[in-house]
Design an enzyme around this catalytic site. Structure first.
Site, mmCIF file in Angstrom:
data_model
loop_
_atom_site.group_PDB
_atom_site.id
_atom_site.type_symbol
_atom_site.label_atom_id
_atom_site.label_comp_id
_atom_site.label_asym_id
_atom_site.label_seq_id
_atom_site.Cartn_x
_atom_site.Cartn_y
_atom_site.Cartn_z
ATOM 1 N N ASP A 39 61.987 86.143 69.828
ATOM 2 C CA ASP A 39 60.934 85.119 69.878
ATOM 3 C C ASP A 39 61.432 83.826 69.238
ATOM 4 O O ASP A 39 62.289 83.858 68.350
ATOM 5 C CB ASP A 39 59.687 85.604 69.132
ATOM 6 C CG ASP A 39 58.997 86.765 69.849
ATOM 7 O OD1 ASP A 39 59.234 86.928 71.055
ATOM 8 O OD2 ASP A 39 58.244 87.493 69.176
ATOM 9 N N TYR A 67 65.973 95.406 61.928
ATOM 10 C CA TYR A 67 65.195 94.200 61.632
ATOM 11 C C TYR A 67 64.718 94.208 60.183
ATOM 12 O O TYR A 67 64.526 95.275 59.585
ATOM 13 C CB TYR A 67 63.954 94.121 62.528
ATOM 14 C CG TYR A 67 64.217 94.045 64.006
ATOM 15 C CD1 TYR A 67 64.328 92.817 64.651
ATOM 16 C CD2 TYR A 67 64.316 95.200 64.773
ATOM 17 C CE1 TYR A 67 64.542 92.740 66.023
ATOM 18 C CE2 TYR A 67 64.543 95.138 66.143
ATOM 19 C CZ TYR A 67 64.655 93.908 66.754
ATOM 20 O OH TYR A 67 64.870 93.845 68.119
ATOM 21 N N ASP A 81 51.597 88.163 65.272
ATOM 22 C CA ASP A 81 52.486 87.490 64.323
ATOM 23 C C ASP A 81 51.800 86.234 63.782
ATOM 24 O O ASP A 81 50.636 85.956 64.116
ATOM 25 C CB ASP A 81 53.852 87.177 64.948
ATOM 26 C CG ASP A 81 53.760 86.199 66.127
ATOM 27 O OD1 ASP A 81 52.719 85.530 66.295
ATOM 28 O OD2 ASP A 81 54.747 86.104 66.880
ATOM 29 N N ARG A 173 56.377 93.447 65.863
ATOM 30 C CA ARG A 173 55.020 92.910 65.722
ATOM 31 C C ARG A 173 53.981 94.013 65.859
ATOM 32 O O ARG A 173 53.023 94.096 65.086
ATOM 33 C CB ARG A 173 54.760 91.840 66.792
ATOM 34 C CG ARG A 173 55.446 90.527 66.540
ATOM 35 C CD ARG A 173 55.131 89.559 67.666
ATOM 36 N NE ARG A 173 55.815 89.897 68.902
ATOM 37 C CZ ARG A 173 55.291 89.768 70.113
ATOM 38 N NH1 ARG A 173 54.054 89.340 70.269
ATOM 39 N NH2 ARG A 173 55.999 90.054 71.183
#
Length: 300
Positions: A39, A67, A81, A173
């Site tokens: 993103d 992550y 988010d 997310r």
């Protein structure tokens, strides 16, 4: 130029994955493609394939990822988010023990509902296109694998920070939102950093401005990983130069012209990284019974 290989890019905030590919393509002056989007607000590892390496992008995309993310407790957003609008609020009333207990429950194979703001196509359109038009589309859960979740820090009741090792297709997310529900609260994600994608890690990822400097000194080749480096886990075979014409034409090759460790079971489906006798990369081959190998991805 006939460059081939992979550059490990550190995607910074504000760039889309397509922005990065376009910049790398312009600097390398060859075909380029990314290996799974990040993103615009996310940062971290984004391997970009060049030349013939674009043919193996699916293999890199299929690798496990890692992550680091902040889970913001007490607020649910439309996008799951920090970029979305607030949908609801529900304060977190638990403690650190509750957080650790919830994290453990998400390790293993998990059914995850993809976010409405994602690039998955439903009814011919990407989900985020439906979402922007105010349409709520029925989505199917998908099985993902969470290999490990580590709690890095916490400032309860407001947020905690996690490191996640997971399979391809995992939406961090959605994981953050699901963690909020598991904690009898709501949550959204903030500050996403991809620290690893397969064999590519954040420690040796290159920022765009640094890549521009490297290109200005005509030294791009020193930061391009060869295709073999990204497929190091594949068993290797060598194909005789006697059948070079068959190789170049994509024909199947009798095993008598192949050296290396091959499957003994005819039912096995094994992929091999094949070279010719001069060390040139031929492609990814699969074995057909006990008689032939055939190319799956030609890289000559």
């Amino acid at each position: 130029m006939n460059r081939s290989g992979i550059i490990n890019i550190y995607k910074e905030k504000g760039y889309t994955s397509h922005d990065v590919v376009n910049i790398v393509r312009g600097l390398a002056k060859c075909k380029a493609g990314h290996t799974g989007t990040l993103d615009p607000d996310a940062e971290g590892v984004l391997p970009v394939c060049l030349g013939r390496a674009t043919k193996i992008s699916d293999y890199i995309m299929a690798d496990d990822k890692e992550y680091i993310a902040n889970v913001i407790l007490g607020t649910e957003t439309t996008t799951q988010d920090a970029s979305g609008e607030v949908l609801s609020q529900k304060p977190f009333l638990g403690n650190l023990f509750d957080v650790n207990d919830a994290l453990q429950k998400f390790i293993g194979q998990v059914q995850q509902l993809p976010p409405m703001y994602s690039a998955i196509k439903v009814k011919g359109k990407k989900l985020y296109e439906h979402a922007r038009q105010g349409e709520e589309v029925e989505r199917k859960t998908r099985q993902i694998t969470i290999h490990a979740i580590e709690l890095l820090s916490a400032d309860l009741p407001d947020f905690f920070r996690i490191k996640v090792a997971c399979s391809k297709g995992t939406y961090i997310r959605a994981l953050c939102a699901d963690l909020g529900k598991a904690l009898d609260s709501v949550a959204h994600m903030d500050e996403l950093l991809r620290t690893r994608s397969g064999s590519f890690s954040v420690e040796n990822a290159i920022k765009i401005d640094d890549l521009r400097d490297i290109a200005a000194y005509d030294e791009l080749d020193r930061v391009i990983m060869p295709i073999e480096g990204a497929l190091g886990h594949f068993p290797r075979i060598i194909i005789s130069n006697k059948v070079e014409k068959w190789m170049r034409n994509g024909n199947k090759i009798p095993l008598e012209y192949v050296s290396g460790i091959l499957c003994e079971k005819t039912s096995s489906y094994e992929e091999y990284l094949a070279h010719d006798q001069d060390g040139n990369l031929a492609g990814i081959y699969v074995q057909i019974g006990q008689e032939y190998i055939k190319p799956k991805v030609m890289l000559l």
